[in-house]
Scaffold this motif. Structure first.
Motif, short mmCIF file in Angstrom:
data_model
loop_
_atom_site.label_atom_id
_atom_site.label_comp_id
_atom_site.label_asym_id
_atom_site.label_seq_id
_atom_site.Cartn_x
_atom_site.Cartn_y
_atom_site.Cartn_z
N SER A 261 -63.43 -35.84 -22.45
CA SER A 261 -63.53 -34.99 -23.64
C SER A 261 -63.34 -35.80 -24.91
O SER A 261 -64.08 -35.63 -25.90
CB SER A 261 -62.48 -33.87 -23.57
OG SER A 261 -62.59 -33.02 -24.68
N THR B 74 -60.19 -35.34 -17.18
CA THR B 74 -60.93 -34.41 -18.03
C THR B 74 -60.68 -34.71 -19.50
O THR B 74 -61.61 -34.71 -20.32
CB THR B 74 -60.53 -32.97 -17.71
OG1 THR B 74 -60.79 -32.69 -16.33
CG2 THR B 74 -61.29 -31.98 -18.58
N THR C 44 -63.93 -28.22 -21.69
CA THR C 44 -62.79 -28.99 -21.18
C THR C 44 -61.73 -28.06 -20.61
O THR C 44 -61.14 -28.33 -19.55
CB THR C 44 -62.19 -29.85 -22.31
OG1 THR C 44 -63.19 -30.73 -22.81
CG2 THR C 44 -61.01 -30.65 -21.82
N PHE D 45 -68.71 -32.78 -15.09
CA PHE D 45 -68.13 -32.40 -16.38
C PHE D 45 -69.24 -32.08 -17.39
O PHE D 45 -69.20 -31.05 -18.07
CB PHE D 45 -67.26 -33.55 -16.90
CG PHE D 45 -66.65 -33.31 -18.25
CD1 PHE D 45 -65.48 -32.59 -18.39
CD2 PHE D 45 -67.25 -33.83 -19.39
CE1 PHE D 45 -64.92 -32.38 -19.63
CE2 PHE D 45 -66.70 -33.63 -20.64
CZ PHE D 45 -65.52 -32.90 -20.77
N PHE E 196 -62.16 -26.75 -16.93
CA PHE E 196 -61.65 -27.65 -15.89
C PHE E 196 -60.13 -27.71 -15.90
O PHE E 196 -59.47 -27.63 -14.86
CB PHE E 196 -62.22 -29.06 -16.07
CG PHE E 196 -63.63 -29.21 -15.59
CD1 PHE E 196 -63.89 -29.52 -14.26
CD2 PHE E 196 -64.70 -29.05 -16.44
CE1 PHE E 196 -65.19 -29.66 -13.79
CE2 PHE E 196 -66.00 -29.19 -16.00
CZ PHE E 196 -66.25 -29.50 -14.67
N THR E 197 -59.56 -27.87 -17.10
CA THR E 197 -58.12 -28.06 -17.20
C THR E 197 -57.36 -26.86 -16.66
O THR E 197 -56.37 -27.01 -15.92
CB THR E 197 -57.71 -28.32 -18.66
OG1 THR E 197 -58.49 -29.38 -19.19
CG2 THR E 197 -56.25 -28.68 -18.75
#
Length: 459
Positions: free
Chosen positions: A97, A93, A74, A243, A77-78
């Motif tokens: 998650s 995202t 996670t 994802f 991406f964040t």
């Protein structure tokens, strides 16, 4: 020396490093310290109690590493979305998650509550340990869902460089866990004396409150995460596929790595109850050695991921080299410190003479090999994953432990019949092999991928 000069001369790097890493390190130290205190309290109840709690926590540890893997995926991406200031991508995202965390943790919770004896029976044949551990695991399993969702939320907040709320809440939860454990294990302030079940009760209450307070503070603080539920829990299947393709290797990596550590625990337990007690106590002290570098690795992932998302691959690589240098120097120093202080720490436990002897030798080996483990941690967690290179790190991490580490443990324990500390040393051979491969991958620069470009193309 050139790297050291570059670190000292780059004031912006140092400022960001301290702003991100210092709170994470403090949090990790408090977490490890309170974990050490928890086991120290249980350690007053004898070898069986230490073994029971340690083996029960192996199952919780398995879940924690799965959620850690999900949180790491996670964060990939964040961090990159944050570098592009894409709040919609961050909220999306977080939603995915949380949904995956809820699904995984529910399975673990049901197993812990409904079949604790069967789980513990996989680790040890000692009926006293199984009976004591079952009561602990059944209670602590009630908080699995809350702890997993908290981890996802904290991972996103950290990647957005919002450190204050998760640190304060986590420290508060850990402190409450320790306080309740003390009161309920020994029966102070009029509360019942529950032994290791008291430790489990304190843990369950603390993790449940941690999640509830986190959600409340995020909403009240006006965090960018405090959007509408429709913005967070959105069914964007194209993004969800991306994802999962990126995070699945990380989750599977942590799951198989955690599963391997539980196999190690089972091997050590089969050697003897004193051996697994020694390993559990040594592990609590070892965590004191890891915490600083786990904090640095998380800070590295944020800083490097932000630079990749901003399109600054050269600076991302330079930052990575600096973190490797910092962690190498720090791990050599800390290994020496642990070598000197570990005998005094072991004297605090009310364990048998054999368990004390085993633990002392394990910690000596750990002190000399800490630097190898730390290099692997910073490259995998802080560097390769920040660039989305999750499949390669998954293959190397998992293959090394299952094809080298576990066979070495089985050979040492059941063929050569070595004492537990020599088996522990044989296991470390997989870390050395892994370090060589990881350094090669880092130097190749093939780990740098801008995931936000691909994600944008799918929208």
């Amino acid at each position: 020396m050139s790297i050291l000069k570059a670190i000292i001369a780059d004031k912006d790097f140092l400022r960001l490093l301290f702003r991100l890493a210092l709170p994470l390190i403090v949090q990790q130290w408090i977490q490890a310290s309170l974990g050490f205190v928890d086991l120290l309290m249980v350690g007053q109840l004898g070898d069986v109690a230490v073994a029971a709690v340690g083996l029960s926590n192996q199952f919780f540890f398995l879940l924690n590493l799965v959620t850690f893997g999900l949180g790491s995926g996670t964060a990939i991406f964040t961090a990159q979305f944050w570098g592009k200031h894409d709040l919609a991508g961050i909220r999306k995202t977080l939603g995915f998650s949380l949904m995956v965390s809820l699904f995984i943790s529910l399975i673990f919770s049901l197993l812990a509550v409904l079949a604790p004896q069967r789980i513990l029976g996989l680790y040890t044949s000692d009926p006293a340990v199984v009976e004591a551990g079952a009561g602990f695991l059944r209670i602590v399993g009630l908080c699995f869902i809350f702890s997993s969702c908290s981890f996802s939320l904290i991972a996103v907040l950290r990647s957005m460089e919002q450190i204050r709320i998760p640190i304060l809440v986590t420290i508060g939860a850990l402190s409450l866990n320790t306080l309740l454990g003390y009161l309920l294990i020994f029966g102070h302030l009029g509360l019942p004396q529950m032994g290791i079940r008291g430790a489990a009760t304190g843990t369950a209450i603390a993790y449940i409150l941690e999640f509830l307070v986190l959600v409340l503070l995020v909403r009240r603080a006006g965090s960018p995460l405090a959007g509408r539920l429709s913005e967070i829990f959105t069914l964007d299947w194209g993004f969800f596929g991306r994802f999962l393709r990126t995070t699945s290797p990380v989750v599977l990596n942590e799951f198989l790595w955690a599963l391997a550590t539980t196999v190690y625990a089972g091997i050590y337990a089969r050697i003897g109850t004193e051996s697994i007690a020694a390993v559990n106590i040594s592990s609590s002290i070892e965590q004191m050695g890891y915490v600083t570098f786990i904090g640095l690795a998380n800070a590295c992932a944020i800083m490097v991921g932000n630079r990749i998302g901003a399109g600054e691959s050269g600076r991302a690589f330079e930052y990575s080299k600096r973190f490797i240098a910092i962690c190498l120097a720090g791990s050599l120093l800390l290994g020496l410190i642990l070598l000197l202080v570990s005998p005094a720490l072991l004297n605090l436990y009310a364990i048998s003479e054999n368990a004390h002897f085993y633990a002392r030798n394990i910690l000596r080996i750990f002190s000399f090999t800490l630097w190898v483990r730390i290099i692997n941690i910073v490259i995998i967690i802080g560097i390769l994953r920040s660039g989305g290179d999750t499949r390669f790190s998954f293959l190397v991490d998992v293959l090394s432990i299952w094809l080298v580490g576990i066979p070495m443990a089985l050979l040492g324990a059941f063929v050569l019949h070595l004492p537990v500390y020599w088996v522990y040393l044989m296991v470390i051979s997989e870390e050395l092999i892994k370090m060589i491969v990881m350094l090669w991958r880092f130097a190749s620069k093939r780990w740098m991928n801008d995931l936000t470009q691909t994600a944008a193309a799918l929208d």
